[in-house]
Design a protein around this motif. Structure first.
Motif, PDB file in Angstrom:
ATOM      1  N   ASP A  68       0.838  -1.208   0.000  1.00 37.34           N
ATOM      2  CA  ASP A  68       0.000   0.000   0.000  1.00 37.34           C
ATOM      3  C   ASP A  68       0.872   1.257   0.000  1.00 37.34           C
ATOM      4  OD1 ASP A  68      -2.398  -1.407  -0.007  1.00 37.34           O
ATOM      5  OD2 ASP A  68      -2.599  -1.373   2.183  1.00 37.34           O
ATOM      6  N   ARG A  69       1.948   1.221   0.786  1.00 40.03           N
ATOM      7  CA  ARG A  69       2.856   2.369   0.860  1.00 40.03           C
ATOM      8  C   ARG A  69       3.547   2.604  -0.486  1.00 40.03           C
ATOM      9  NH1 ARG A  69       7.937   1.992   2.337  1.00 40.03           N
ATOM     10  NH2 ARG A  69       7.576  -0.039   3.311  1.00 40.03           N
ATOM     11  N   LEU A  70       3.944   1.526  -1.137  1.00 36.63           N
ATOM     12  CA  LEU A  70       4.555   1.636  -2.462  1.00 36.63           C
ATOM     13  C   LEU A  70       3.603   2.312  -3.440  1.00 36.63           C
ATOM     14  CD1 LEU A  70       6.526   0.855  -4.815  1.00 36.63           C
ATOM     15  CD2 LEU A  70       5.323  -1.350  -4.876  1.00 36.63           C
ATOM     16  N   TYR A  71       2.385   1.815  -3.524  1.00 40.83           N
ATOM     17  CA  TYR A  71       1.458   2.340  -4.538  1.00 40.83           C
ATOM     18  C   TYR A  71       0.932   3.727  -4.171  1.00 40.83           C
ATOM     19  CZ  TYR A  71       1.829  -2.157  -6.789  1.00 40.83           C
ATOM     20  OH  TYR A  71       2.319  -3.272  -7.429  1.00 40.83           O
ATOM     21  N   ALA A  72       0.910   4.062  -2.885  1.00 38.07           N
ATOM     22  CA  ALA A  72       0.578   5.435  -2.493  1.00 38.07           C
ATOM     23  C   ALA A  72       1.640   6.394  -3.014  1.00 38.07           C
ATOM     24  CB  ALA A  72       0.456   5.542  -0.976  1.00 38.07           C
ATOM     25  N   ALA A  73       2.907   5.984  -2.955  1.00 34.77           N
ATOM     26  CA  ALA A  73       3.984   6.816  -3.485  1.00 34.77           C
ATOM     27  C   ALA A  73       3.861   6.969  -4.994  1.00 34.77           C
ATOM     28  CB  ALA A  73       5.346   6.217  -3.125  1.00 34.77           C
ATOM     29  N   VAL A  74       3.565   5.879  -5.683  1.00 40.21           N
ATOM     30  CA  VAL A  74       3.396   5.936  -7.142  1.00 40.21           C
ATOM     31  C   VAL A  74       2.261   6.896  -7.501  1.00 40.21           C
ATOM     32  CG1 VAL A  74       2.782   4.628  -9.202  1.00 40.21           C
ATOM     33  CG2 VAL A  74       4.307   3.610  -7.507  1.00 40.21           C
ATOM     34  N   SER A  76       0.905   9.400  -5.723  1.00 39.94           N
ATOM     35  CA  SER A  76       1.131  10.802  -5.398  1.00 39.94           C
ATOM     36  C   SER A  76       2.211  11.434  -6.262  1.00 39.94           C
ATOM     37  CB  SER A  76       1.504  10.942  -3.917  1.00 39.94           C
ATOM     38  OG  SER A  76       2.752  10.337  -3.650  1.00 39.94           O
ATOM     39  N   GLU A  77       3.207  10.649  -6.678  1.00 36.66           N
ATOM     40  CA  GLU A  77       4.340  11.198  -7.407  1.00 36.66           C
ATOM     41  C   GLU A  77       4.213  11.098  -8.926  1.00 36.66           C
ATOM     42  OE1 GLU A  77       7.282   9.788  -3.753  1.00 36.66           O
ATOM     43  OE2 GLU A  77       7.632   9.029  -5.777  1.00 36.66           O
ATOM     44  N   ARG A  78       3.492  10.084  -9.389  1.00 36.20           N
ATOM     45  CA  ARG A  78       3.431   9.849 -10.841  1.00 36.20           C
ATOM     46  C   ARG A  78       2.004   9.817 -11.383  1.00 36.20           C
ATOM     47  NH1 ARG A  78       8.013  10.533 -13.633  1.00 36.20           N
ATOM     48  NH2 ARG A  78       7.250   9.028 -15.166  1.00 36.20           N
ATOM     49  N   GLY A  79       1.021   9.663 -10.511  1.00 38.06           N
ATOM     50  CA  GLY A  79      -0.373   9.722 -10.940  1.00 38.06           C
ATOM     51  C   GLY A  79      -0.940   8.411 -11.440  1.00 38.06           C
ATOM     52  N   GLY A  80      -0.108   7.548 -11.958  1.00 37.17           N
ATOM     53  CA  GLY A  80      -0.575   6.275 -12.490  1.00 37.17           C
ATOM     54  C   GLY A  80       0.588   5.369 -12.797  1.00 37.17           C
ATOM     55  N   LEU A  81       0.271   4.231 -13.395  1.00 34.50           N
ATOM     56  CA  LEU A  81       1.263   3.173 -13.564  1.00 34.50           C
ATOM     57  C   LEU A  81       1.048   2.490 -14.908  1.00 34.50           C
ATOM     58  CD1 LEU A  81       3.523   1.634 -12.045  1.00 34.50           C
ATOM     59  CD2 LEU A  81       1.725   0.289 -10.948  1.00 34.50           C
ATOM     60  N   ASP A  82       2.158   2.191 -15.590  1.00 36.70           N
ATOM     61  CA  ASP A  82       2.084   1.546 -16.898  1.00 36.70           C
ATOM     62  C   ASP A  82       2.629   0.121 -16.919  1.00 36.70           C
ATOM     63  OD1 ASP A  82       1.335   4.055 -18.552  1.00 36.70           O
ATOM     64  OD2 ASP A  82       3.129   4.681 -17.448  1.00 36.70           O
ATOM     65  N   ILE A  83       3.581  -0.165 -16.036  1.00 35.23           N
ATOM     66  CA  ILE A  83       4.280  -1.447 -16.067  1.00 35.23           C
ATOM     67  C   ILE A  83       4.437  -1.970 -14.646  1.00 35.23           C
ATOM     68  CG2 ILE A  83       6.428  -2.641 -16.689  1.00 35.23           C
ATOM     69  CD1 ILE A  83       6.891  -0.012 -18.531  1.00 35.23           C
ATOM     70  N   VAL A  84       4.067  -3.219 -14.433  1.00 32.47           N
ATOM     71  CA  VAL A  84       4.365  -3.904 -13.174  1.00 32.47           C
ATOM     72  C   VAL A  84       5.150  -5.162 -13.513  1.00 32.47           C
ATOM     73  CG1 VAL A  84       3.422  -5.138 -11.192  1.00 32.47           C
ATOM     74  CG2 VAL A  84       2.315  -3.049 -11.985  1.00 32.47           C
ATOM     75  N   PHE A  85       6.342  -5.252 -12.969  1.00 30.61           N
ATOM     76  CA  PHE A  85       7.153  -6.455 -13.122  1.00 30.61           C
ATOM     77  C   PHE A  85       7.194  -7.133 -11.755  1.00 30.61           C
ATOM     78  CE2 PHE A  85      11.612  -8.234 -14.354  1.00 30.61           C
ATOM     79  CZ  PHE A  85      11.049  -9.487 -14.565  1.00 30.61           C
ATOM     80  N   ALA A  86       6.310  -8.129 -11.566  1.00 32.93           N
ATOM     81  CA  ALA A  86       6.219  -8.855 -10.295  1.00 32.93           C
ATOM     82  C   ALA A  86       7.283  -9.944 -10.304  1.00 32.93           C
ATOM     83  CB  ALA A  86       4.820  -9.442 -10.120  1.00 32.93           C
ATOM     84  N   ASN A  87       8.454  -9.576  -9.840  1.00 38.73           N
ATOM     85  CA  ASN A  87       9.642 -10.400 -10.012  1.00 38.73           C
ATOM     86  C   ASN A  87      10.162 -11.008  -8.714  1.00 38.73           C
ATOM     87  OD1 ASN A  87      12.365 -11.159 -11.288  1.00 38.73           O
ATOM     88  ND2 ASN A  87      12.972  -9.648  -9.747  1.00 38.73           N
TER      89      ASN A  87
END
Length: 244
Positions: A68-74, A76-87
């Protein structure tokens, strides 16, 4: 190349090995990358190497509050997400008859639960045309002595992609599996050992182990619009290890 120019990516297990190899390639192709992993010092060193287009966020994929903390940062800082590499992944050797509950729980916690919630919690931020990449393994399709728990966890990851491709119909979001073979990473050396791992690499048709940069190149392909008609699939980067 700038295939990922302006894109935002999350890479779990991003501080070293295959994760760092992919993150490095994503940055080279224009993306901003969030590196997520448990070892804060390793993450910070990786982010420093990658420069202003990378940010380290320490945390564990098994801890939902950390995600949750990771995606809250994404957000607030970037507005959205294009790529998730679940590695992010883990594993250890244990033959049938010697497998402990702790070994099972640790492996499935990281490799299955961690992948599930890494992806599920990212979905509200994912833009149409986004790409989800799951790290699988040749062991997901091969029988591997003393490695059944890890292998079963990667078989589960493979089915995640098949099932989630159906769940994501109409969203424009794609999901695919990238399955490495013998690749030079810290985890591989820790679990298998260098000498044994190099011997394993010698059995591949290409006669060697792979480098994380080679896997990273394929991750960038799956992250980009060059793979726009691919979903629910699996791409092997294994020197032919599981193919012949």
């Amino acid at each position: 190349m700038d295939r990922l120019k302006g894109k935002t990516a999350v890479v779990t297990g991003g501080g070293s090995g295959i994760g760092l190899g992919a993150a490095r390639r994503f940055v080279e192709e224009g993306a901003f990358v969030y590196l997520f992993g448990r070892r804060a010092d390793v993450l910070e060193a990786a982010a420093k190497e990658l420069g202003s287009s990378a940010r380290a966020v320490p945390g564990s994929v098994t801890d939902l509050a950390d995600l949750d903390r990771l995606y809250a940062a994404v957000k607030s800082e970037r507005g959205g997400l294009d790529i998730v590499f679940a590695n992010a992944g883990t594993g250890n050797f244990a033959a049938l008859g010697a497998i402990t509950p702790d070994q099972y729980e640790q492996t499935f916690d990281v490799n299955v639960k961690g992948v599930l919630f890494t992806v599920q919690k990212a979905l509200p931020l994912m833009r149409a045309g986004g790409s989800i990449i799951l790290t699988g393994s040749t062991t997901g399709t091969m029988g591997t002595p003393q490695f059944s728990i890890y292998s079963a966890s990667k078989a589960a990851v493979r089915n995640f992609a098949r099932s989630w491709a159906e769940d994501l119909r109409g969203t424009g979001i794609r999901v695919n599996v990238l399955s490495p073979g013998p690749t030079l990473t810290d985890l591989a050396l820790e679990v298998v050992g260098k000498e044994a791992f190099e011997a394993l690499g010698a059995t591949t048709p290409l006669g060697r182990i792979g480098d994380p940069s080679e896997t990273g190149a394929v991750a960038a392909f799956l992250a980009s619009s060059d793979s726009s008609f691919m979903t629910g699939g699996e791409v092997f980067v294994d020197g032919g290890f599981a193919q012949v």
